[in-house]
Structures are given as structure tokens and as C-alpha cells.
Design an enzyme around this catalytic site. Structure first.
Site, mmCIF file in Angstrom:
data_model
loop_
_atom_site.group_PDB
_atom_site.id
_atom_site.type_symbol
_atom_site.label_atom_id
_atom_site.label_comp_id
_atom_site.label_asym_id
_atom_site.label_seq_id
_atom_site.Cartn_x
_atom_site.Cartn_y
_atom_site.Cartn_z
ATOM 1 C CD GLU A 1 -17.972 -3.353 6.926
ATOM 2 O OE1 GLU A 1 -17.821 -2.540 6.005
ATOM 3 O OE2 GLU A 1 -17.045 -4.008 7.403
ATOM 4 C CE LYS B 1 -17.137 -5.999 4.590
ATOM 5 N NZ LYS B 1 -16.249 -5.584 3.502
HETATM 6 P P1 13P Z 1 -11.617 -6.888 6.822
HETATM 7 O O1 13P Z 1 -12.065 -8.112 6.073
HETATM 8 O O2 13P Z 1 -10.135 -6.684 6.800
HETATM 9 O O3 13P Z 1 -12.206 -6.826 8.193
HETATM 10 O O4 13P Z 1 -12.183 -5.637 6.052
HETATM 11 C C1 13P Z 1 -13.464 -5.659 5.578
HETATM 12 C C2 13P Z 1 -13.941 -4.289 5.374
HETATM 13 O O5 13P Z 1 -14.370 -3.919 4.317
HETATM 14 C C3 13P Z 1 -13.912 -3.368 6.506
HETATM 15 O O6 13P Z 1 -14.762 -2.306 6.255
#
Ligand code: 13P
Length: 339
Positions: free
Chosen positions: A177, A219
């Protein structure tokens, strides 16, 4: 590494019409969210809230996996059943956030790097025993004057790649991510340029660290204008910009891309995901969601820390999961918000 194990996990997580629920807020973050609805934040209320989410009837129709915070992985309901097991009973795979948050990157004012690599392999062994089959590590890149720098991007990409390699060695599927933040008044074009640079750098680092792309999920943020930008973008424009960026940077071997919501209002996050899935063309990956706020916000508002609101909270979560499930198939329409 157990390829078979990771293949099974990836296949389940990328099941068509399903996405991932991120319920892995750190204690500080969930406290902020609870404060927003005047709910007290204790170990018990956090368990109660997450138990409500995980026992939502039918959640497994649209949610393939849930990302947990370490505390939740060890919690049990009143009958003594571990919370990860409640998910497994719904056909949902438990995952775990394994990073330890961010620290300032010395020498680079305004930039941060994510920490948590020391002892990670040992922690993963324990998480796996508690039922976790996949993991998440989040890098945060802010847009501002002169940032992110190439070194800020490289440091975060290196940590993400090392994390992913360690996960795969233990048989857990890493969710990678790299989040380019929405804060600021920058234009969508700036977000596109930065996201493209970040994803190029991340995939180069993953390659150097011999991460098997078939056994990971990405992600990313969507390509969006800054929250304070006067020129906001339609779902069509977001879809075009995001898909162009992903096509240029994400190898076809990556099975799934699950977007974070990043502070988008929940209905907009759904509409943007839907627009991408109606414009897929020959895109090779499954495009779905891994939202925290955009899935949980209405459920949290309905619950407000009151046990009697459990069913209302579950209905609110089920609705957002159902609509995002439709969006992941390109079958969402705004009319569906009415029922
Ligand atoms: P949000 O969808 O609120 O941005 O959070 C996703 C997430 O896992 C952040 O690390």
C-alpha cells in the site's frame, strides 16, 4: 515459502464482486473516529464495534477479507470465540496490519517513512497462528512544495518491498500500500505524476527484492485532485487518470488492485470504483476496494457506541459492502443508494 497457500489466499481475496474491509485502525486512529460520534474508546468498545462489523449477516457475499489491527487478532467475543474465527465462519479471510506507523525521514522535511521491519518475520509466525493469511503495510506520501522527493519515494518503496518479501517467505500474501495522500490543493495532474513515479519505484523495488507478483495485491490511491483543489474531478475523469497510471506502472502478473478510499466521501468512492470497472477495456487485473472510512463511516454513525444500535450499524455496513461489490463489477448506479 508456500506457493500453494498464497495462491489459495489470493484467489479467495480476488473473488469477483468482492472486496476487502480495512478495519485495522491503530488505537489512536480509532479513538479519533469514535470521538467523531461521541463513543468512548476502550479495549471493550473497540471489540464491541469490530464484533458488530464482523458478524454482519451476509457480509461474506461482498467481503473476501478483513484487515485487522493486532489488538483485534487476539480478542474474543462473550462466548470466547476469537474475532478472526468469527470472520472465518462467514467465509472471510482475516488479515493483519503489520507496519508500526510512520516516522519523520531525517533530512527531508515534511516526509515520512514507515517502520516495522525489525522482528517482522517472528511476528508473522505468531499472526499466522492466530489465523491471519495476508498482511498490509502502508507507506504515506504527501504532496507539497518539492515533495515527495525521489529519496522519500525510494525509502518507502524499499521498506514496502522488504516487507513483501518477508511476508511471502512466511506464506502470507502481502498487500502493498503506497498511499499518495489527498491533502492539499494540488490538481489531478499532479497526483497522476506523483502516483506514476511512486508506483514505478515500488515495482522496481519489488522486482529487486524478488517478490512474486502473482502472490501479492496492490492497494493504491486513486488518482484524484487534492481535497482543497477548486477543480474537482468527475468519476469518469478519475477513472481515466487512474487507469492510465496503472497501465503504465503495474505489471499484468499482479492479480488484484484494491483501492484505499483515502478520505473520499463514501458514495464518491463507490462511483469512482464503478467508473473504472465500466472502462476496463483490456486491463489485466481485478479492480476492487479495500476501504476503511468509505465502508465504515455510515456504520459508525449508526452505532455511536450504543449496543442497541448494533443492527442499524450492521445494515449500514452491509449496504456499503453491497454497493461497492456492485461497483467492482461495474454495475453500480446512484439509484441503488435509495434502498
Ligand atoms: P481508507 O479507506 O480510510 O483510506 O483506509 C484504508 C487503509 O487501510 C489505510 O491504510
Amino acid at each position: 515459502m508456500s506457493a500453494h497457500e498464497m495462491e489459495t489466499t489470493v484467489k479467495a481475496l480476488t473473488a469477483p464482486g468482492k472486496g476487502i474491509l480495512a478495519a485495522d485502525e491503530s488505537t489512536g486512529t480509532i479513538e479519533k473516529r469514535f470521538k467523531g460520534v461521541d463513543a468512548p474508546c476502550t479495549e471493550d468498545t473497540r471489540r464491541e464495534y469490530r464484533e458488530m462489523l464482523f458478524t454482519t449477516p451476509g457480509l461474506g457475499e461482498f467481503i473476501s477479507g478483513v484487515i485487522l489491527f493486532e489488538e483485534t487478532l487476539g480478542q474474543k467475543n462473550a462466548a470466547g470465540v476469537p474475532l478472526p474465527q468469527l470472520l472465518a465462519e462467514q467465509g472471510i479471510i482475516p488479515g493483519i496490519k503489520v507496519d508500526k506507523g510512520t516516522v519523520a525521514l531525517p533530512g527531508f522535511p515534511g516526509e515520512k517513512v514507515t517502520q516495522g521491519l525489525d522482528g517482522l518475520a517472528e511476528r508473522l509466525v505468531e499472526y499466522k497462528k492466530s489465523g491471519a493469511r495476508f498482511a498490509k503495510w502502508r507507506a504515506m506520501l504527501a504532496i507539497g512544495a518539492g515533495i515527495p522527493s525521489l529519496q522519500g519515494i525510494a525509502a518507502n518503496a524499499e521498506a514496502l518491498a522488504r516487507y513483501a518479501a518477508i511476508c511471502q517467505e512466511q506464506g502470507l500474501v502481502p498487500i502493498v500500500e503506497p498511499e499518495v495522500l489527498m491533502d492539499g490543493d494540488h490538481a489531478i495532474e499532479t497526483c497522476a505524476r506523483v502516483t506514476e513515479e511512486v508506483l514505478h519505484t515500488v515495482f522496481h523495488a519489488l522486482h529487486r527484492h524478488r517478490v512474486v507478483l502473482e502472490f501479492m495485491l496492490l492497494k493504491p490511491n486513486m488518482v484524484l485532485p487534492g481535497l482543497a483543489c477548486p477543480r474537482q474531478a468527475t468519476p469518469e475523469a478519475v477513472a481515466e487518470a487512474t487507469l492510465a497510471c496503472l497501465r503504465r506502472t503495474v505489471p499484468a502478473a499482479v492479480p488484484g488492485i484494491h483501492f484505499l478510499s483515502g478520505g473520499q466521501q463514501d458514495e464518491i468512492a463507490t462511483a469512482n470504483l464503478n467508473a473504472m470497472n465500466t472502462r476496463l477495456g483490456n486491463t489485466p487485473w481485478q479492480l476492487s476496494f479495500s476501504y476503511a472510512r468509505a465502508l465504515q463511516a455510515p456504520a459508525l454513525k449508526a452505532w455511536r457506541g450504543v449496543a442497541a444500535n448494533k443492527s442499524a450499524g450492521q445494515q449500514a455496513l452491509y449496504k456499503r459492502a453491497r454497493l461497492n461489490g456492485a461497483a467492482s463489477r461495474g454495475q453500480y448506479t446512484v439509484i441503488m443508494e435509495q434502498n
